[in-house]
Scaffold this active site. Structure first.
Site, mmCIF file in Angstrom:
data_model
loop_
_atom_site.group_PDB
_atom_site.id
_atom_site.type_symbol
_atom_site.label_atom_id
_atom_site.label_comp_id
_atom_site.label_asym_id
_atom_site.label_seq_id
_atom_site.Cartn_x
_atom_site.Cartn_y
_atom_site.Cartn_z
ATOM 1 N N ARG A 127 0.836 -1.214 0.000
ATOM 2 C CA ARG A 127 0.000 0.000 0.000
ATOM 3 C C ARG A 127 0.868 1.261 0.000
ATOM 4 O O ARG A 127 1.005 1.938 -1.004
ATOM 5 C CB ARG A 127 -0.934 -0.034 1.235
ATOM 6 N N ASP A 128 1.536 1.548 1.098
ATOM 7 C CA ASP A 128 2.291 2.802 1.183
ATOM 8 C C ASP A 128 3.487 2.762 0.229
ATOM 9 O O ASP A 128 3.869 3.773 -0.358
ATOM 10 C CB ASP A 128 2.770 3.027 2.627
ATOM 11 N N HIS A 160 4.586 4.592 12.685
ATOM 12 C CA HIS A 160 4.726 4.440 11.229
ATOM 13 C C HIS A 160 5.772 5.448 10.762
ATOM 14 O O HIS A 160 5.483 6.637 10.634
ATOM 15 C CB HIS A 160 3.346 4.716 10.616
ATOM 16 N N HIS A 212 8.803 6.984 8.273
ATOM 17 C CA HIS A 212 9.446 7.061 6.950
ATOM 18 C C HIS A 212 10.907 7.421 7.216
ATOM 19 O O HIS A 212 11.209 8.178 8.135
ATOM 20 C CB HIS A 212 8.735 8.095 6.088
ATOM 21 N N CYS A 258 9.559 8.953 -1.991
ATOM 22 C CA CYS A 258 8.866 9.930 -2.825
ATOM 23 C C CYS A 258 9.542 9.969 -4.199
ATOM 24 O O CYS A 258 10.746 10.222 -4.299
ATOM 25 C CB CYS A 258 8.947 11.304 -2.162
ATOM 26 N N ASN A 310 9.293 4.122 3.456
ATOM 27 C CA ASN A 310 8.982 3.664 4.810
ATOM 28 C C ASN A 310 10.243 3.020 5.360
ATOM 29 O O ASN A 310 11.070 2.503 4.593
ATOM 30 C CB ASN A 310 7.877 2.607 4.771
HETATM 31 P P1 HMG Z 1 -13.340 14.048 -2.973
HETATM 32 O O1 HMG Z 1 -12.975 14.414 -4.388
HETATM 33 O O2 HMG Z 1 -13.465 15.163 -2.008
HETATM 34 O O3 HMG Z 1 -14.651 13.203 -2.810
HETATM 35 O O4 HMG Z 1 -12.298 12.991 -2.473
HETATM 36 P P2 HMG Z 1 -15.905 12.926 -3.641
HETATM 37 O O5 HMG Z 1 -16.864 12.297 -2.717
HETATM 38 O O6 HMG Z 1 -16.310 14.195 -4.390
HETATM 39 O O7 HMG Z 1 -15.444 11.837 -4.711
HETATM 40 C C1 HMG Z 1 -14.586 12.122 -5.807
HETATM 41 C C2 HMG Z 1 -14.570 10.889 -6.706
HETATM 42 O O8 HMG Z 1 -14.026 9.786 -6.011
HETATM 43 C C3 HMG Z 1 -15.978 10.482 -7.127
HETATM 44 O O9 HMG Z 1 -15.846 9.867 -8.395
HETATM 45 C C4 HMG Z 1 -16.322 9.436 -6.105
HETATM 46 O O10 HMG Z 1 -17.281 8.527 -6.582
HETATM 47 C C5 HMG Z 1 -14.994 8.746 -5.884
HETATM 48 P P3 HMG Z 1 -16.384 10.607 -9.727
HETATM 49 O O11 HMG Z 1 -17.856 10.790 -9.483
HETATM 50 O O12 HMG Z 1 -15.631 11.912 -9.798
HETATM 51 O O13 HMG Z 1 -16.044 9.649 -10.815
HETATM 52 N N1 HMG Z 1 -14.849 8.161 -4.563
HETATM 53 C C6 HMG Z 1 -14.321 6.943 -4.361
HETATM 54 N N2 HMG Z 1 -13.889 5.998 -5.227
HETATM 55 C C7 HMG Z 1 -13.428 4.854 -4.695
HETATM 56 N N3 HMG Z 1 -13.385 4.611 -3.364
HETATM 57 C C8 HMG Z 1 -13.805 5.531 -2.485
HETATM 58 C C9 HMG Z 1 -14.316 6.753 -2.983
HETATM 59 N N4 HMG Z 1 -14.817 7.855 -2.394
HETATM 60 C C10 HMG Z 1 -15.130 8.702 -3.373
HETATM 61 N N5 HMG Z 1 -13.752 5.279 -1.194
HETATM 62 C C11 HMG Z 1 -11.534 11.222 -1.050
HETATM 63 C C12 HMG Z 1 -12.327 12.508 -1.140
HETATM 64 C C13 HMG Z 1 -11.306 10.933 0.411
HETATM 65 C C14 HMG Z 1 -12.343 10.110 -1.703
HETATM 66 C C15 HMG Z 1 -10.187 11.418 -1.787
HETATM 67 O O14 HMG Z 1 -9.579 12.540 -1.275
HETATM 68 C C16 HMG Z 1 -9.277 10.243 -1.650
HETATM 69 O O15 HMG Z 1 -9.549 9.167 -2.162
HETATM 70 N N6 HMG Z 1 -8.116 10.444 -0.968
HETATM 71 C C17 HMG Z 1 -7.194 9.372 -0.757
HETATM 72 C C18 HMG Z 1 -5.858 9.918 -0.474
HETATM 73 C C19 HMG Z 1 -4.897 8.792 -0.124
HETATM 74 O O16 HMG Z 1 -5.185 7.626 -0.307
HETATM 75 N N7 HMG Z 1 -3.721 9.205 0.369
HETATM 76 C C20 HMG Z 1 -2.700 8.290 0.732
HETATM 77 C C21 HMG Z 1 -3.021 7.509 1.979
HETATM 78 S S1 HMG Z 1 -2.655 8.369 3.479
HETATM 79 C C22 HMG Z 1 -0.961 8.159 3.704
HETATM 80 O O17 HMG Z 1 -0.267 7.708 2.820
HETATM 81 C C23 HMG Z 1 -0.359 8.463 5.051
HETATM 82 C C24 HMG Z 1 -0.030 7.212 5.850
HETATM 83 O O18 HMG Z 1 0.896 6.395 5.158
HETATM 84 C C25 HMG Z 1 0.561 7.601 7.209
HETATM 85 C C26 HMG Z 1 1.741 8.573 7.083
HETATM 86 O O19 HMG Z 1 2.768 8.222 6.510
HETATM 87 O O20 HMG Z 1 1.556 9.688 7.574
HETATM 88 C C27 HMG Z 1 -1.306 6.377 6.107
HETATM 89 MG MG MG Z 2 3.060 6.563 5.221
#
Ligand code: HMG
Ligand code: MG
Length: 309
Positions: free
Chosen positions: A13-14, A227, A229, A260, A273
């Site tokens: 995933r990450d 967690h 990095h 990155c 990570n």
């Molecule tokens: P949005 O644009 O505000 O939301 O995104 P929306 O409700 O308007 O949806 C936009 C589009 O996404 C729509 O599709 C929805 O249907 C679809 P369209 O109509 O435009 O074709 N949608 C989805 N599709 C699949 N699965 C879903 C979903 N929800 C909506 N669940 C949203 C808001 C939260 C969805 C968006 O911002 C998003 O997906 N963000 C994900 C970001 C992400 O994954 N970041 C990386 C993970 S976090 C990380 O890495 C940190 C971590 O490692 C810890 C650390 O290191 O700090 C965990």
């Molecule tokens: Mg991370």
């Protein structure tokens, strides 16, 4: 031998989420299978997020369908879900695995994710911290109803790339709000690898305080995970201080995936990570038990490195 430390491998995933070149789903399945042979407690397999935001993980349903065929005993699979739509997708994957292969529970844990910095929360999820918590509120009871655990990630626990240093009290405040809605585990993310033993020690102590003497959750697992990095090479020192303070659960990635892409050069891929090998070595050098098979780990590292070549 000291305490056994719980380890989650987040490479699929990450480690992969920022890769711009699509990795075929079968090769991701190979990586997950190699990782689970190491003896790790949990594999963070993918995310049910918008494919517009994270194109590399748009194949999560397909990947889980492949893994359903032969999920072994003793390892947990987890996935990130940003909203109820993500939880619905995880529940569908579980239902289909049950129907097709009799798999009791394919996805054992869902991870919700927010931040201790408002700007990062907006950039990552298009929502304020308070809005993300409201999105998570219905997820927790629905997951628990199915026996699914819930991890609550907090990003930028030391520093935010947009807002700078984050005070430990701000992180602890978000942790309290996640605990209030019922998450089983807080996972502190040093998203950009800014942590030092001092800063990580400070935030860990503050959050331990909010856990109010509950080092383990209802599932018998540690309530706090770290967690890290390894962007600036401080992750191992941070693990050492966290172990001294009582942290018993860590994330790492096979092959150190997750650097990155914009910080990499053709000859040198930026560290991602904390590498599993670094984490295991650090844990064992402190007299604790990692429980990772070294031969299997070398194979998982090899497969991870090949995926991003
Ligand atoms: P949005 O644009 O505000 O939301 O995104 P929306 O409700 O308007 O949806 C936009 C589009 O996404 C729509 O599709 C929805 O249907 C679809 P369209 O109509 O435009 O074709 N949608 C989805 N599709 C699949 N699965 C879903 C979903 N929800 C909506 N669940 C949203 C808001 C939260 C969805 C968006 O911002 C998003 O997906 N963000 C994900 C970001 C992400 O994954 N970041 C990386 C993970 S976090 C990380 O890495 C940190 C971590 O490692 C810890 C650390 O290191 O700090 C965990
Ligand atoms: Mg991370």
């Amino acid at each position: 031998m000291g305490d056994r430390i719980r380890i989650t491998d987040v490479a699929p995933r990450d480690g992969l989420q920022a890769e711009s070149v699509p990795v075929p789903v079968e090769r991701k399945a190979d990586l997950v299978r190699a990782i689970q042979r190491t003896g790790v407690a949990e594999v963070e397999v993918s995310s049910f997020v918008s494919a517009k935001w994270i194109p590399q993980l748009g194949d999560a349903p397909e990947l889980f369908a492949r893994l359903a065929v032969d999920k072994p005993e003793g390892v947990l699979y987890s996935a990130l879900v940003p909203n109820e739509r993500g939880l619905d997708a995880a529940l569908t994957a579980n239902r289909e695995a049950q129907e097709s292969h009799g798999t009791e529970r394919l996805i054992d844990k869902v991870s919700v994710f927010t931040a201790s910095s408002e700007t990062f929360a907006q950039k990552n999820t298009n929502a304020s911290i308070a809005e993300t918590i409201e999105r998570f509120r219905p997820i927790v009871p629905r997951a628990h109803e199915q026996g699914i655990r819930v991890r609550g990630y907090i990003s930028c626990v030391v520093r935010c790339p947009f807002e700078g240093d984050i005070p430990p009290t701000a992180v602890a405040e978000v942790a309290s709000r996640l605990l209030e809605i019922g998450v089983d585990e807080i996972d502190l993310g040093d998203t950009i690898g800014a942590g030092t033993p001092d800063s990580i020690g400070g935030v860990v102590l503050e959050v331990i305080d909010r856990l109010a003497g509950r080092p383990t959750n209802d599932f018998g697992d540690p309530s706090l995970t770290l967690h890290l990095h390894d962007t600036f090479g401080h992750a191992a020192e941070c693990v050492r201080v966290a172990l001294e303070l009582g942290v018993r659960s860590f994330d790492a990635s096979s092959g150190g995936l997750g650097g990155c892409p914009y910080a990499s050069t053709p000859d040198h891929r930026a560290p991602g990570n904390i590498a599993m090998s670094t984490l295991v070595q650090t844990i064992e050098s402190m007299g604790f038990t990692a429980g990772i098979d070294q031969v299997a780990q070398r194979e998982a590292d090899r497969i991870a490195a090949e995926l991003i070549r």
